[in-house]
Design an enzyme around this catalytic site. Structure first.
Site, PDB file in Angstrom:
ATOM      1  N   HIS A  82       1.149  -1.124   0.349  1.00 25.72           N
ATOM      2  CA  HIS A  82      -0.450  -0.138   0.164  1.00 25.72           C
ATOM      3  C   HIS A  82       1.091   1.168   0.119  1.00 25.72           C
ATOM      4  O   HIS A  82       2.417   1.012   0.685  1.00 25.72           O
ATOM      5  CB  HIS A  82      -0.191  -0.056   1.483  1.00 25.72           C
ATOM      6  CG  HIS A  82      -1.724   1.563   1.169  1.00 25.72           C
ATOM      7  ND1 HIS A  82      -3.284   1.124   0.057  1.00 25.72           N
ATOM      8  CD2 HIS A  82      -1.905   2.722   1.844  1.00 25.72           C
ATOM      9  CE1 HIS A  82      -3.574   2.981   1.045  1.00 25.72           C
ATOM     10  NE2 HIS A  82      -2.887   3.228   1.647  1.00 25.72           N
ATOM     11  N   ASP A 161     -14.263   4.083   8.606  1.00 26.39           N
ATOM     12  CA  ASP A 161     -13.135   5.304   7.835  1.00 26.39           C
ATOM     13  C   ASP A 161     -13.486   6.012   6.904  1.00 26.39           C
ATOM     14  O   ASP A 161     -14.046   7.247   7.083  1.00 26.39           O
ATOM     15  CB  ASP A 161     -12.046   3.844   7.583  1.00 26.39           C
ATOM     16  CG  ASP A 161     -11.362   4.798   6.748  1.00 26.39           C
ATOM     17  OD1 ASP A 161     -10.672   6.344   7.589  1.00 26.39           O
ATOM     18  OD2 ASP A 161     -11.365   5.009   5.658  1.00 26.39           O
ATOM     19  N   ARG A 168     -13.755  14.051   8.904  1.00 26.57           N
ATOM     20  CA  ARG A 168     -12.527  14.834   9.180  1.00 26.57           C
ATOM     21  C   ARG A 168     -12.219  15.662   8.137  1.00 26.57           C
ATOM     22  O   ARG A 168     -11.449  17.230   8.307  1.00 26.57           O
ATOM     23  CB  ARG A 168     -11.386  13.788   9.406  1.00 26.57           C
ATOM     24  CG  ARG A 168     -11.530  12.732  10.375  1.00 26.57           C
ATOM     25  CD  ARG A 168     -10.577  12.270  10.243  1.00 26.57           C
ATOM     26  NE  ARG A 168      -9.592  12.052   9.614  1.00 26.57           N
ATOM     27  CZ  ARG A 168      -8.360  11.294   9.273  1.00 26.57           C
ATOM     28  NH1 ARG A 168      -8.543  10.257   8.796  1.00 26.57           N
ATOM     29  NH2 ARG A 168      -7.121  11.336   8.590  1.00 26.57           N
ATOM     30  N   SER A 183      -7.105   4.998   9.859  1.00 27.65           N
ATOM     31  CA  SER A 183      -7.728   5.527   8.880  1.00 27.65           C
ATOM     32  C   SER A 183      -7.056   4.259   7.779  1.00 27.65           C
ATOM     33  O   SER A 183      -7.609   3.325   7.035  1.00 27.65           O
ATOM     34  CB  SER A 183      -8.027   6.687   8.326  1.00 27.65           C
ATOM     35  OG  SER A 183      -8.689   6.491   6.901  1.00 27.65           O
ATOM     36  N   LYS A 187      -8.218   0.044   6.993  1.00 26.31           N
ATOM     37  CA  LYS A 187      -8.515  -0.685   5.783  1.00 26.31           C
ATOM     38  C   LYS A 187      -7.766  -1.789   4.946  1.00 26.31           C
ATOM     39  O   LYS A 187      -8.408  -2.685   4.578  1.00 26.31           O
ATOM     40  CB  LYS A 187      -8.796   0.556   4.830  1.00 26.31           C
ATOM     41  CG  LYS A 187      -9.868   1.407   4.762  1.00 26.31           C
ATOM     42  CD  LYS A 187      -9.449   2.112   3.714  1.00 26.31           C
ATOM     43  CE  LYS A 187      -8.902   3.858   3.938  1.00 26.31           C
ATOM     44  NZ  LYS A 187      -9.281   4.529   3.472  1.00 26.31           N
TER      45      LYS A 187
HETATM   46  N1  URA Z   1      -5.823   8.094   3.628  1.00 25.10           N
HETATM   47  C1  URA Z   1      -6.594   7.620   4.168  1.00 25.10           C
HETATM   48  O1  URA Z   1      -7.248   6.359   3.838  1.00 25.10           O
HETATM   49  N2  URA Z   1      -6.950   7.840   5.469  1.00 25.10           N
HETATM   50  C2  URA Z   1      -6.442   9.195   6.284  1.00 25.10           C
HETATM   51  O2  URA Z   1      -6.774   9.522   6.980  1.00 25.10           O
HETATM   52  C3  URA Z   1      -5.115   9.966   5.006  1.00 25.10           C
HETATM   53  C4  URA Z   1      -5.277   9.299   3.696  1.00 25.10           C
END
Ligand code: URA
Length: 443
Positions: A82, A161, A168, A183, A187
């Site tokens: 990632h 999220d 946010r 966050s 995932k």
């Molecule tokens: N990418 C994400 O998935 N979450 C964040 O908070 C910032 C970047």
């Protein structure tokens, strides 16, 4: 438990318990806690921060807020990769086939581009016929058959999220380390991999512009992974200039193919070899770093990774003729060279602005719903430290509209700063962070 008390506790700088964090996450997803209270808590977290344990608890609560992908139908370890997002970052297109060609199971969910950063799904969809949606059975079968499948995220993974990120975004609480780390990792954990290689970008085109913040983010995500029973390694890598030369979906596919043929830009090639090597090492804990790098290089330079890329494209319905003949890749109709108006060494590239220029051309999204033109983009031909004469070509634009090309040209010229004195090249791989050490890389 009352939301008011939790907000007060965090506002006063106290540590939230696992139960309190779960109460917030579940209550918010179920619609029982209103936006205004969660906003207040986010702001309190922003100022008072969360410790390691709170961050892990928040991540786990978010990861379990929706479906957890079950990859148990795939034999062997599943290793994911990632990136925190960059400009010209097409590494997945290269790293995943290298790793898969070396026996690593790559069962990957990717996203689309948003704002100045690109997304792997858009790049793959620029390939004629390529399918990024498939059933769970198909996904698992592909990985079992050819070691690789890559799909877009259509499942209800970590819905907490999605909700929290949207909040946010409008309450100025995005850039908090615990909130970003939880966050991203929620995932990743929900998508089921056993091992994860993280590419944490740092620099003016990255989410984290400051190197120390990027190191902290990387360390936090590695710790979350370990806390959740997954093996995680993070590379902190430069994003003060685009990675490789190509920025734009179809152009990046072309550059990825060139790289898989062993003719890619040096920075991109080096990073891909490192990322793939770490994936191979997470898959087989007995391999040394040197051996894994050698394996990754061999896969790249013998054409084994390219053959895997072809298998992958065919399996997902794409036109593999583009591999032998990259002129079949559909690019913007109008080509326009950007010439330097200065003499000197390139000192700085405003990478975020280059990424936004792709949006100017129609190749990136401002909002999730926006459509994009896959063929447009920019080849940024020069790197920091290069010497340039007045009139030298510094970039080539591929567009479909004269007005947007003119605007893009202006942006590119404004993005590049020059110096009369020599400027050193950027160090690409800055740190490698594992669960027990930080390696400073001097490449
Ligand atoms: N990418 C994400 O998935 N979450 C964040 O908070 C910032 C970047």
């Amino acid at each position: 438990m009352r939301m008011y008390d939790i907000i007060l506790k965090k506002r006063n700088g106290e540590v939230l318990s696992k139960q309190e964090i779960e109460f917030v996450v579940n209550g918010y997803v179920n619609g029982e806690i209103p936006d205004y209270q969660v906003s207040a808590l986010l702001m309190a977290i922003y100022f008072k921060k969360m410790n390691e344990e709170e961050t892990l608890n928040l991540t786990m609560a978010m990861a379990h807020s929706g479906e957890m992908l079950d990859l148990s139908g795939i034999s062997g370890k599943k290793i994911d990769k990632h990136s925190t997002g960059g400009v010209g970052d097409k590494t997945t297109l290269i790293v995943a086939p290298i790793a898969a060609s070396l026996g690593v199971k790559v069962a990957k969910m990717s996203g689309r581009g948003l704002g100045h950063t690109g997304g792997t799904i858009d790049k793959l969809e620029s390939i004629e016929g390529f399918k990024t949606v498939m059933s769970d059975e198909e996904f698992i079968r592909h990985v079992n058959d050819i070691n690789i499948a890559l799909v877009s995220q259509t499942k209800n993974l970590a819905p907490a999220d999605k909700l929290l990120y949207a909040l946010r975004d409008v309450t100025a609480t995005v850039d908090n380390l615990s909130l970003i780390a939880s966050s991203i990792m929620s995932k990743k954990l929900a998508s089921g991999a056993d091992g994860i290689v993280l590419d944490v970008k740092t620099g003016n085109g990255a989410l984290m512009t400051d190197e120390q913040d990027s190191i902290e983010l990387a360390k936090t995500m590695v710790k979350i992974g370990e806390g959740a029973g997954r093996n995680v390694v993070a590379l902190v890598t430069d994003m003060d200039e685009p990675l490789g030369f190509a920025v734009g979906n179809a152009l990046e596919v072309e550059e990825a193919i060139e790289t898989l043929k062993g003719r890619g830009p040096q920075d991109l090639t080096n990073l891909c070899v490192y990322l793939a090597a770490y994936m191979v090492m997470l898959n087989d804990g007995n391999l040394s770093f040197d051996k894994a790098v050698k394996m990754a290089k061999d896969a790249l330079y013998t054409g084994r990774a390219l053959a895997k890329f072809r298998e992958f494209i065919i399996a997902q319905g794409g036109d593999d003729n583009i591999i032998n003949d990259t002129s079949l890749i559909k690019k913007g109709r109008i080509e326009c060279d950007v010439k330097s108006e200065h003499v000197g060494y390139i000192k700085r590239i405003d990478t975020r602005k280059i990424g936004s220029t792709l949006m100017t051309l129609g190749g990136g999204r401002e909002k999730k719903e926006d459509g994009i033109d896959y063929g447009v983009g920019i080849i940024v031909q020069r790197k920091i430290g290069d010497y340039v004469n007045k009139g030298d070509i510094i970039a080539r634009i591929y567009g479909n509209n004269e007005a947007s090309i003119a605007a893009a040209k202006k942006n590119i010229i404004e993005s590049i700063e020059f110096s009369d004195s020599e400027v050193s090249k950027k160090q690409l791989i800055k740190y490698i962070i594992t669960k027990d050490k930080i390696i400073k890389k001097l490449n």
